[in-house]
Design a protein around this motif. Structure first.
Motif, mmCIF file in Angstrom:
data_model
loop_
_atom_site.group_PDB
_atom_site.id
_atom_site.type_symbol
_atom_site.label_atom_id
_atom_site.label_comp_id
_atom_site.label_asym_id
_atom_site.label_seq_id
_atom_site.Cartn_x
_atom_site.Cartn_y
_atom_site.Cartn_z
ATOM 1 N N PHE A 161 0.834 -1.209 0.000
ATOM 2 C CA PHE A 161 0.000 0.000 0.000
ATOM 3 C C PHE A 161 0.866 1.257 0.000
ATOM 4 O O PHE A 161 0.533 2.248 -0.655
ATOM 5 C CB PHE A 161 -0.939 0.003 1.212
ATOM 6 N N GLU A 162 1.970 1.221 0.748
ATOM 7 C CA GLU A 162 2.864 2.367 0.809
ATOM 8 C C GLU A 162 3.418 2.705 -0.579
ATOM 9 O O GLU A 162 3.409 3.864 -1.007
ATOM 10 C CB GLU A 162 4.016 2.070 1.771
ATOM 11 N N THR A 163 3.871 1.675 -1.292
ATOM 12 C CA THR A 163 4.444 1.893 -2.626
ATOM 13 C C THR A 163 3.385 2.364 -3.615
ATOM 14 O O THR A 163 3.656 3.237 -4.452
ATOM 15 C CB THR A 163 5.106 0.602 -3.156
ATOM 16 N N ALA A 164 2.195 1.806 -3.517
ATOM 17 C CA ALA A 164 1.109 2.218 -4.411
ATOM 18 C C ALA A 164 0.783 3.697 -4.232
ATOM 19 O O ALA A 164 0.595 4.431 -5.212
ATOM 20 C CB ALA A 164 -0.129 1.358 -4.164
ATOM 21 N N LEU A 165 0.721 4.153 -2.967
ATOM 22 C CA LEU A 165 0.449 5.567 -2.694
ATOM 23 C C LEU A 165 1.584 6.448 -3.201
ATOM 24 O O LEU A 165 1.347 7.444 -3.893
ATOM 25 C CB LEU A 165 0.256 5.783 -1.188
ATOM 26 N N ASN A 166 2.824 6.074 -2.871
ATOM 27 C CA ASN A 166 3.978 6.873 -3.287
ATOM 28 C C ASN A 166 4.035 7.027 -4.802
ATOM 29 O O ASN A 166 4.178 8.130 -5.336
ATOM 30 C CB ASN A 166 5.282 6.217 -2.810
ATOM 31 N N SER A 167 3.946 5.903 -5.508
ATOM 32 C CA SER A 167 4.178 5.910 -6.951
ATOM 33 C C SER A 167 3.056 6.606 -7.724
ATOM 34 O O SER A 167 3.317 7.379 -8.646
ATOM 35 C CB SER A 167 4.345 4.473 -7.452
ATOM 36 N N SER A 168 1.806 6.343 -7.338
ATOM 37 C CA SER A 168 0.691 6.978 -8.049
ATOM 38 C C SER A 168 0.681 8.490 -7.830
ATOM 39 O O SER A 168 0.288 9.254 -8.719
ATOM 40 C CB SER A 168 -0.647 6.372 -7.606
ATOM 41 N N THR A 169 1.158 8.928 -6.654
ATOM 42 C CA THR A 169 1.201 10.354 -6.359
ATOM 43 C C THR A 169 2.258 11.077 -7.192
ATOM 44 O O THR A 169 2.115 12.273 -7.479
ATOM 45 C CB THR A 169 1.464 10.585 -4.851
ATOM 46 N N ASP A 170 3.318 10.367 -7.586
ATOM 47 C CA ASP A 170 4.341 10.966 -8.456
ATOM 48 C C ASP A 170 3.702 11.513 -9.734
ATOM 49 O O ASP A 170 3.959 12.646 -10.147
ATOM 50 C CB ASP A 170 5.411 9.932 -8.829
ATOM 51 N N VAL A 171 2.869 10.683 -10.357
ATOM 52 C CA VAL A 171 2.206 11.096 -11.602
ATOM 53 C C VAL A 171 1.160 12.166 -11.320
ATOM 54 O O VAL A 171 1.040 13.145 -12.059
ATOM 55 C CB VAL A 171 1.538 9.890 -12.300
ATOM 56 N N LEU A 172 0.408 11.987 -10.240
ATOM 57 C CA LEU A 172 -0.668 12.924 -9.904
ATOM 58 C C LEU A 172 -0.142 14.347 -9.747
ATOM 59 O O LEU A 172 -0.686 15.292 -10.335
ATOM 60 C CB LEU A 172 -1.362 12.474 -8.616
ATOM 61 N N PHE A 173 0.938 14.514 -8.987
ATOM 62 C CA PHE A 173 1.466 15.858 -8.741
ATOM 63 C C PHE A 173 2.196 16.422 -9.962
ATOM 64 O O PHE A 173 2.165 17.627 -10.204
ATOM 65 C CB PHE A 173 2.379 15.847 -7.525
ATOM 66 N N THR A 174 2.844 15.559 -10.730
ATOM 67 C CA THR A 174 3.483 16.017 -11.973
ATOM 68 C C THR A 174 2.416 16.548 -12.933
ATOM 69 O O THR A 174 2.569 17.632 -13.520
ATOM 70 C CB THR A 174 4.261 14.873 -12.647
ATOM 71 N N ALA A 175 1.318 15.789 -13.077
ATOM 72 C CA ALA A 175 0.227 16.209 -13.963
ATOM 73 C C ALA A 175 -0.435 17.482 -13.462
ATOM 74 O O ALA A 175 -0.766 18.384 -14.246
ATOM 75 C CB ALA A 175 -0.801 15.081 -14.086
ATOM 76 N N THR A 176 -0.619 17.591 -12.152
ATOM 77 C CA THR A 176 -1.258 18.776 -11.570
ATOM 78 C C THR A 176 -0.460 20.042 -11.874
ATOM 79 O O THR A 176 -1.017 21.069 -12.285
ATOM 80 C CB THR A 176 -1.402 18.611 -10.046
ATOM 81 N N ALA A 177 0.851 19.976 -11.685
ATOM 82 C CA ALA A 177 1.706 21.136 -11.960
ATOM 83 C C ALA A 177 1.683 21.502 -13.443
ATOM 84 O O ALA A 177 1.659 22.678 -13.807
ATOM 85 C CB ALA A 177 3.141 20.844 -11.515
ATOM 86 N N GLU A 178 1.674 20.475 -14.298
ATOM 87 C CA GLU A 178 1.635 20.713 -15.756
ATOM 88 C C GLU A 178 0.325 21.373 -16.170
ATOM 89 O O GLU A 178 0.320 22.348 -16.926
ATOM 90 C CB GLU A 178 1.790 19.374 -16.486
ATOM 91 N N PHE A 179 -0.778 20.817 -15.683
ATOM 92 C CA PHE A 179 -2.092 21.350 -16.064
ATOM 93 C C PHE A 179 -2.291 22.772 -15.520
ATOM 94 O O PHE A 179 -2.935 23.608 -16.158
ATOM 95 C CB PHE A 179 -3.200 20.430 -15.557
ATOM 96 N N LYS A 180 -1.729 23.041 -14.345
ATOM 97 C CA LYS A 180 -1.810 24.389 -13.785
ATOM 98 C C LYS A 180 -1.128 25.392 -14.716
ATOM 99 O O LYS A 180 -1.664 26.483 -14.975
ATOM 100 C CB LYS A 180 -1.136 24.413 -12.408
ATOM 101 N N GLU A 181 0.030 25.019 -15.227
ATOM 102 C CA GLU A 181 0.764 25.913 -16.122
ATOM 103 C C GLU A 181 0.007 26.115 -17.436
ATOM 104 O O GLU A 181 -0.020 27.223 -17.987
ATOM 105 C CB GLU A 181 2.156 25.336 -16.403
ATOM 106 N N GLN A 182 -0.622 25.038 -17.928
ATOM 107 C CA GLN A 182 -1.405 25.150 -19.162
ATOM 108 C C GLN A 182 -2.587 26.085 -18.977
ATOM 109 O O GLN A 182 -2.925 26.862 -19.878
ATOM 110 C CB GLN A 182 -1.883 23.761 -19.606
ATOM 111 N N LEU A 183 -3.232 26.026 -17.811
ATOM 112 C CA LEU A 183 -4.351 26.923 -17.531
ATOM 113 C C LEU A 183 -3.882 28.372 -17.463
ATOM 114 O O LEU A 183 -4.578 29.283 -17.924
ATOM 115 C CB LEU A 183 -5.017 26.525 -16.207
ATOM 116 N N LYS A 184 -2.701 28.588 -16.899
ATOM 117 C CA LYS A 184 -2.132 29.930 -16.842
ATOM 118 C C LYS A 184 -1.918 30.502 -18.234
ATOM 119 O O LYS A 184 -2.053 31.707 -18.468
ATOM 120 C CB LYS A 184 -0.791 29.909 -16.096
#
Length: 412
Positions: free
Chosen positions: A378-401
């Motif tokens: 469970f620890e690895t699943a949370l860590n790894s999936s969050t890597d993509v989630l936060f990378t995508a969030t930062a990217e989409f934020k910049e696109q909206l800007k």
């Protein structure tokens, strides 16, 4: 046979993995002895991913940095901020939940001979030594801190290299990426083997005595994944975050759960970032970095097991100390990848905040190893999936800007 393969390839990878998972459970339950021969598939799959991941990270990061042009947006500052914020909040949530649902454990001997770091300084020292490790050794030992450091240095050194040299590096990067896609195609069979091995070797019975502790650990991780992370994403993008969150869990978290290795899941995350249409110059660096410093699951593990020891020993904890524990667990979690034994061996460091002797703290580590079958997954699943989630969030934020239209509700 060709038609069967064609139909199989038309099924999404998530569905293929689900099929492999179901078949693995059925075989492990009905014919456990015969099914053990299939476990080699899991070992081969994880072994192949672990073998190719260090080379992939080296050339992806080196290529991305050498090709980077001045003024080109990479959003790394935003991503690193999200990584650190998510890890701290995970530790804080674990502390709060541990006070609401205090857990006591039966401490046993047997873990005292394990070597744990003596303090935060030791963790930071280990990280710094890993940064300057021999690059060949870093590759052979999968020291991702060292690999990242040398890839960045070499990438910067190659920024003024001839275009032909950069093309060669890019071609090698593309070739290694292609090999990764071939390996990932065997994920359903690998997952099937891993499931069979887990059920036939460990079983569930040995975990029942630690049911409450596991419930608190896993409950915290689910809360972080399904409540805290979505709140962070919503606060930045102002859109329904769950389609993106669920997609990251389905396509990254599921494989990470069974491989139990953030490093082995790097290729899977890179592929998912590509599917989401993210900037390769960004995710080629942020995903390997996330596998080493974005450790929300580790922060939960350190906080919950430390406070389990505190409650068992009847130690009173005030609010300032609890907050300090959240910070310490976040710092330790970021350094977990550079310490032998991962997050569990950083528990004595956190225990030292409460004056718990090292021999008792190492017994808590022993408990961690007992429940590690589920806790680590469970620890690895949370860590790894969050890597993509936060990378995508930062990217989409910049696109909206930039005025671009972004609708994360349609990514699922």
């Amino acid at each position: 046979m060709k038609n069967l393969l064609k139909k199989w390839n038309q099924i999404s990878l998530v569905k293929q993995i689900s099929i492999g998972l179901i078949i693995g459970i059925i075989l492990a339950v009905l014919i456990p002895e015969s099914a053990k021969s299939v476990t080699i598939l899991g070992s081969l799959f994880v072994g192949a991913l672990k073998a190719i991941a260090p080379i992939l990270v080296l050339f992806l990061v080196m290529s991305a940095i050498s090709q980077h042009k001045s003024g080109q947006q990479t959003n790394m500052k935003s991503i690193i901020f999200l990584y650190l914020l998510g890890t701290f909040l995970a530790g804080l949530i674990a502390v709060i939940v541990s006070f609401i649902f205090p857990v006591s454990i039966t401490l046993k001997t047997g873990a005292e001979d394990l070597a744990a770091p003596g303090g935060v300084v030791d963790v930071l020292k280990t990280l710094l030594l890993n940064v300057v490790a021999n690059p060949v050794t870093a590759l052979s030992e999968a020291n991702y801190i060292g690999i990242l450091a040398w890839a960045i240095v070499l990438g910067l050194a190659l920024k003024n290299a001839p275009a032909t040299t950069k093309t060669v590096i890019t071609n090698i990067s593309d070739a290694v990426t292609k090999v990764v896609t071939w390996i990932i195609k065997f994920a359903p069979f690998g997952i099937m083997g891993l499931v069979i091995e887990s059920i036939t070797t460990n079983g569930i019975e040995s975990l029942l005595s630690y049911g409450k502790l596991l419930a608190v650990l896993i409950g915290c991780m689910f809360f972080v994944a399904l409540v805290v992370n979505p709140i962070i994403v919503f606060s930045i993008l102002r859109q329904n975050p769950y389609p993106l969150v669920i997609k990251c869990i389905k396509e990254s978290g599921v494989t990470a759960f069974f491989t139990r290795s953030s490093a082995a899941n790097i290729p899977v995350n890179l592929k998912l970032c590509e599917k989401l249409g993210l900037n390769r110059d960004t995710y080629a660096v942020s995903i390997p970095l996330g596998a080493t410093v974005n450790m929300a699951g580790a922060a939960v593990t350190i906080s919950v097991l430390t406070l389990a020891a505190v409650h068992t020993l009847g130690i009173q904890v005030d609010i300032p100390t609890a907050i300090i524990l959240s910070v310490v667990s976040a710092v330790c979690a970021c350094g977990a990848s550079g310490v032998a034994g991962g997050s569990l061996l950083l528990i004595p460091l956190a225990c030292s905040l409460f004056g718990i002797p090292a021999d008792i703290a190492m017994q808590v580590v022993g408990v961690g190893f007992v429940i590690g079958v589920l806790q680590d997954s469970f620890e690895t699943a949370l860590n790894s999936s969050t890597d993509v989630l936060f990378t995508a969030t930062a990217e989409f934020k910049e696109q909206l800007k930039e005025g671009k239209k972004v609708d994360i509700t349609k990514v699922a």
